[in-house]
Scaffold this motif. Structure first.
Motif, PDB file in Angstrom:
ATOM      1  N   GLU A 101      -8.115   8.376   2.245  1.00 48.06           N
ATOM      2  CA  GLU A 101      -7.577   8.368   0.705  1.00 48.06           C
ATOM      3  C   GLU A 101      -6.139   8.169   0.790  1.00 48.06           C
ATOM      4  O   GLU A 101      -5.479   8.153   1.784  1.00 48.06           O
ATOM      5  CB  GLU A 101      -7.587   9.812   0.169  1.00 48.06           C
ATOM      6  CG  GLU A 101      -7.242  10.028  -1.373  1.00 48.06           C
ATOM      7  CD  GLU A 101      -8.075   9.011  -2.228  1.00 48.06           C
ATOM      8  OE1 GLU A 101      -7.630   7.889  -2.439  1.00 48.06           O
ATOM      9  OE2 GLU A 101      -9.073   9.498  -2.651  1.00 48.06           O
ATOM     10  N   LYS A 108     -16.324  -8.691  -4.684  1.00 48.77           N
ATOM     11  CA  LYS A 108     -15.179  -7.763  -4.583  1.00 48.77           C
ATOM     12  C   LYS A 108     -14.224  -8.329  -6.095  1.00 48.77           C
ATOM     13  O   LYS A 108     -14.620  -9.127  -6.254  1.00 48.77           O
ATOM     14  CB  LYS A 108     -14.435  -7.669  -3.365  1.00 48.77           C
ATOM     15  CG  LYS A 108     -15.407  -7.524  -2.080  1.00 48.77           C
ATOM     16  CD  LYS A 108     -15.570  -5.807  -1.948  1.00 48.77           C
ATOM     17  CE  LYS A 108     -16.368  -5.622  -0.915  1.00 48.77           C
ATOM     18  NZ  LYS A 108     -16.787  -4.070  -0.829  1.00 48.77           N
ATOM     19  N   GLY A 116      -9.538   9.424 -10.847  1.00 50.52           N
ATOM     20  CA  GLY A 116     -10.208   9.386  -9.838  1.00 50.52           C
ATOM     21  C   GLY A 116     -11.661   9.497  -9.927  1.00 50.52           C
ATOM     22  O   GLY A 116     -12.378   9.491 -11.336  1.00 50.52           O
ATOM     23  N   ILE A 117     -12.450   9.418  -8.882  1.00 54.79           N
ATOM     24  CA  ILE A 117     -13.899   9.363  -8.829  1.00 54.79           C
ATOM     25  C   ILE A 117     -14.603  10.848  -8.426  1.00 54.79           C
ATOM     26  O   ILE A 117     -13.979  11.197  -7.331  1.00 54.79           O
ATOM     27  CB  ILE A 117     -14.603   8.385  -8.020  1.00 54.79           C
ATOM     28  CG1 ILE A 117     -14.323   7.082  -8.405  1.00 54.79           C
ATOM     29  CG2 ILE A 117     -16.087   8.503  -7.921  1.00 54.79           C
ATOM     30  CD1 ILE A 117     -14.423   5.851  -7.544  1.00 54.79           C
ATOM     31  N   ARG A 161      -5.574   7.424  -8.188  1.00 56.92           N
ATOM     32  CA  ARG A 161      -4.445   6.550  -8.816  1.00 56.92           C
ATOM     33  C   ARG A 161      -3.682   7.386 -10.013  1.00 56.92           C
ATOM     34  O   ARG A 161      -4.521   7.820 -10.869  1.00 56.92           O
ATOM     35  CB  ARG A 161      -5.168   5.181  -9.564  1.00 56.92           C
ATOM     36  CG  ARG A 161      -6.214   4.475  -8.742  1.00 56.92           C
ATOM     37  CD  ARG A 161      -5.278   3.603  -7.740  1.00 56.92           C
ATOM     38  NE  ARG A 161      -5.962   2.615  -6.788  1.00 56.92           N
ATOM     39  CZ  ARG A 161      -6.688   2.955  -5.767  1.00 56.92           C
ATOM     40  NH1 ARG A 161      -6.394   4.187  -5.260  1.00 56.92           N
ATOM     41  NH2 ARG A 161      -7.316   2.020  -5.047  1.00 56.92           N
ATOM     42  N   HIS A 208       0.728  -1.085   0.094  1.00 62.23           N
ATOM     43  CA  HIS A 208      -0.176   0.013   0.105  1.00 62.23           C
ATOM     44  C   HIS A 208       0.783   1.379   0.100  1.00 62.23           C
ATOM     45  O   HIS A 208       0.361   2.412   0.680  1.00 62.23           O
ATOM     46  CB  HIS A 208      -0.791  -0.002   1.203  1.00 62.23           C
ATOM     47  CG  HIS A 208      -1.852  -1.375   1.421  1.00 62.23           C
ATOM     48  ND1 HIS A 208      -2.331  -1.549  -0.049  1.00 62.23           N
ATOM     49  CD2 HIS A 208      -2.090  -2.217   2.218  1.00 62.23           C
ATOM     50  CE1 HIS A 208      -3.289  -2.624   0.330  1.00 62.23           C
ATOM     51  NE2 HIS A 208      -3.016  -3.110   1.703  1.00 62.23           N
ATOM     52  N   SER A 246     -12.697  -7.184   1.876  1.00 58.83           N
ATOM     53  CA  SER A 246     -11.472  -6.722   1.268  1.00 58.83           C
ATOM     54  C   SER A 246     -10.866  -7.751   0.447  1.00 58.83           C
ATOM     55  O   SER A 246     -10.643  -9.050   0.976  1.00 58.83           O
ATOM     56  CB  SER A 246     -10.729  -5.799   2.185  1.00 58.83           C
ATOM     57  OG  SER A 246     -10.303  -6.712   3.068  1.00 58.83           O
ATOM     58  N   THR A 250     -11.860  11.228  -5.529  1.00 60.49           N
ATOM     59  CA  THR A 250     -11.530  10.154  -4.463  1.00 60.49           C
ATOM     60  C   THR A 250     -10.985   9.025  -5.203  1.00 60.49           C
ATOM     61  O   THR A 250     -11.082   8.885  -6.478  1.00 60.49           O
ATOM     62  CB  THR A 250     -12.899   9.869  -3.740  1.00 60.49           C
ATOM     63  OG1 THR A 250     -13.749   9.417  -4.805  1.00 60.49           O
ATOM     64  CG2 THR A 250     -13.360  10.759  -2.879  1.00 60.49           C
ATOM     65  N   SER A 251     -10.526   8.043  -4.589  1.00 57.19           N
ATOM     66  CA  SER A 251      -9.926   7.005  -5.377  1.00 57.19           C
ATOM     67  C   SER A 251      -8.896   7.142  -6.170  1.00 57.19           C
ATOM     68  O   SER A 251      -8.874   6.671  -7.133  1.00 57.19           O
ATOM     69  CB  SER A 251     -10.939   6.113  -5.827  1.00 57.19           C
ATOM     70  OG  SER A 251     -10.436   4.736  -6.295  1.00 57.19           O
ATOM     71  N   ALA A 262     -16.702   0.976  -5.591  1.00 61.94           N
ATOM     72  CA  ALA A 262     -15.371   0.350  -5.049  1.00 61.94           C
ATOM     73  C   ALA A 262     -14.314   1.228  -5.647  1.00 61.94           C
ATOM     74  O   ALA A 262     -14.480   1.912  -6.604  1.00 61.94           O
ATOM     75  CB  ALA A 262     -15.348  -1.030  -5.720  1.00 61.94           C
ATOM     76  N   PRO A 263     -13.033   1.335  -4.904  1.00 67.11           N
ATOM     77  CA  PRO A 263     -11.874   1.822  -5.772  1.00 67.11           C
ATOM     78  C   PRO A 263     -11.545   1.541  -7.108  1.00 67.11           C
ATOM     79  O   PRO A 263     -11.938   0.372  -7.473  1.00 67.11           O
ATOM     80  CB  PRO A 263     -10.826   1.548  -4.964  1.00 67.11           C
ATOM     81  CG  PRO A 263     -11.450   1.164  -3.488  1.00 67.11           C
ATOM     82  CD  PRO A 263     -12.666   0.530  -3.905  1.00 67.11           C
ATOM     83  N   LEU A 264     -11.044   2.404  -7.802  1.00 69.91           N
ATOM     84  CA  LEU A 264     -10.778   2.177  -9.123  1.00 69.91           C
ATOM     85  C   LEU A 264      -9.623   1.157  -9.377  1.00 69.91           C
ATOM     86  O   LEU A 264      -8.679   1.310  -8.518  1.00 69.91           O
ATOM     87  CB  LEU A 264     -10.441   3.259 -10.107  1.00 69.91           C
ATOM     88  CG  LEU A 264     -11.557   4.434  -9.959  1.00 69.91           C
ATOM     89  CD1 LEU A 264     -10.911   5.646 -10.822  1.00 69.91           C
ATOM     90  CD2 LEU A 264     -12.734   3.879 -10.777  1.00 69.91           C
TER      91      LEU A 264
END
Length: 432
Positions: free
Chosen positions: A390, A171, A100-101, A92, A65, A211, A89-90, A129-131
């Motif tokens: 974040e 997921k 992002g979102i 990358r 991470h 997760s 958000t999210s 969900a995150p990208l």
């Protein structure tokens, strides 16, 4: 929303009004070549690698991470820009683009160099969900009512490529060149090109995954069914479980990381109101050690999570919005090295660890610079808006962050502003 104000060190060489005279002698040729070389030197990295993370994991964060994308990166770019009113958000950051979102139902691609929006795609359903950025595609999970959809967009243009229906609680992870979907008691292997199932296998007891962590040929899954929390390790080569470990009732598991031979999980005990880290053996799933970090000042809300662990330089880091503290833990014995409550505000971002410094953001929009060994605060910078949960990205020497609320913005910040001790540069190594 106003456009980004971009300040860079790039300079242009003024054109001469008399080019003919420049080329009449060899000396003028030398002047021209020197001017061109100077311009290129300002615009390009000294190692002449294209901007972005050429060899970085395509999902944007590595298994520890660490959103420090360093391998094959333009190490000398030092951009600075702020786009007020744009909150993503999210985040990358992959190959020179920020994905992002926005607003929960739009996907954006933004230039990491100057903050300009490349494209924006509005979806008909909320993103849940995150990208995931993989193989030139953006994998997006949307949810409405009791159904979920896995959608693939082109990373270059945002054009929809395909979409597939999934179980509501599914997921998604990406590893080994394939998409892996877990949900409804099944593990489904899908093609990134078409989204169609390649294989499917039932996994007993795996009903509500919370997760996933995909590392090589293994998939680590936290599952919570009827309040019972269990951790799984699946072998993606055989599609079979390697082990299953029950963690008991009344727990919430955050996002795990790997350190050495253990899988480390942040654990929130709802009844006791405590935050802890549990380490499981990668080989057997047996518990190696457990360390209680702190007691919550109040009962956690239903949406509160245990957070995301970061593993860097042989140390585990956890920033908590519940206990308002950041913790550094030695993973071998599970020993607390230090903790710091900083400004007594909820800590929202995951820690960024580089060159003996740790940077973390709180709910008020403050970025804290902390000494990696002592845990003492060395500097702090206040940005407009406030941080939310974040993962900030440090690419080369630019920190990419997004804030929300009043004064919200998406910003590329010179890392030397946040950590003055590193303003003169630092060695960028291979953290992958």
């Amino acid at each position: 929303m106003t456009g980004p104000s971009y300040v860079s060190s790039a300079r242009s060489t003024p054109r001469s009004r008399h080019f003919g005279s420049f080329f009449r002698t060899r000396s003028w040729w030398g002047v021209v070549l020197l001017a061109l070389a100077s311009a290129v030197a300002w615009w390009m990295p000294w190692n002449f690698i294209p901007y972005g993370a050429k060899a970085s994991p395509m999902v944007g964060v590595n298994p520890s991470h660490l959103a420090v994308v360093e391998q094959g990166v333009n190490a000398y770019w030092n951009s600075y820009w702020r786009d007020k009113g744009l909150t993503l958000t999210s985040l990358r950051v992959v190959q020179g683009s920020i994905y992002g979102i926005e607003g929960g139902h739009r996907v954006l691609a933004v230039s990491a160099k100057d903050g300009r929006v490349a494209w924006r795609r509005t979806l008909s359903q909320p993103i849940s969900a995150p990208l995931i950025i993989a193989a030139g595609r953006i994998l997006v999970v949307t949810k409405r009512g009791g159904s979920s959809t896995l959608l693939a967009l082109s990373a270059a243009s945002g054009k929809p490529l395909w979409h597939r229906r999934m179980k509501a609680e599914s997921k998604v992870a990406y590893t080994q060149g394939q998409i892996w979907v877990v949900g409804g008691g099944k593990l489904v292997d899908r093609s990134p090109t078409t989204g169609r199932p390649v294989s499917s296998r039932s996994i007993s007891g795996l009903a509500r995954p919370s997760s996933l962590l995909a590392v090589g040929p293994s998939l680590y899954i936290s599952d919570r069914s009827h309040g019972q929390v269990a951790e799984y390790r699946l072998d993606l080569t055989t599609h079979r479980p390697v082990w299953r470990t029950s963690l008991g009732l009344g727990f919430r598991v955050g996002v795990a990381t790997l350190s050495g031979s253990t899988l480390d999980l942040p654990i929130l005990a709802e009844r006791a109101g405590t935050l802890a880290i549990v380490a499981l053996s990668l080989k057997t799933g047996h518990m190696r050690w457990q360390l209680t970090l702190g007691v919550l000042p109040a009962p956690p809300s239903k949406s509160a999570g245990a957070g995301m662990l970061v593993s860097a330089d042989g140390t585990l880091y956890l920033a908590s919005a519940l206990t308002h503290a950041i913790y550094a833990v030695a993973p071998g014995p599970g020993r607390l090295l230090w903790q710091n409550e900083l400004g007594q505000e909820p800590l929202m971002t995951t820690p960024v660890v580089v060159a003996n410094q740790v940077v973390v953001g709180d709910q008020t929009g403050v970025l804290w610079d902390i000494d990696q060994k002592s845990g003492q605060v060395e500097h702090r910078v206040k940005l407009t808006g406030s941080f939310f949960p974040e993962v900030p990205f440090l690419v080369g020497r630019t920190l990419y962050v997004s804030t929300s609320g009043r004064g919200a913005e998406l910003a590329g910040v010179r890392f030397g502003r946040v950590v003055p001790s590193l303003a003169g540069g630092y060695q960028i190594g291979d953290r992958h």
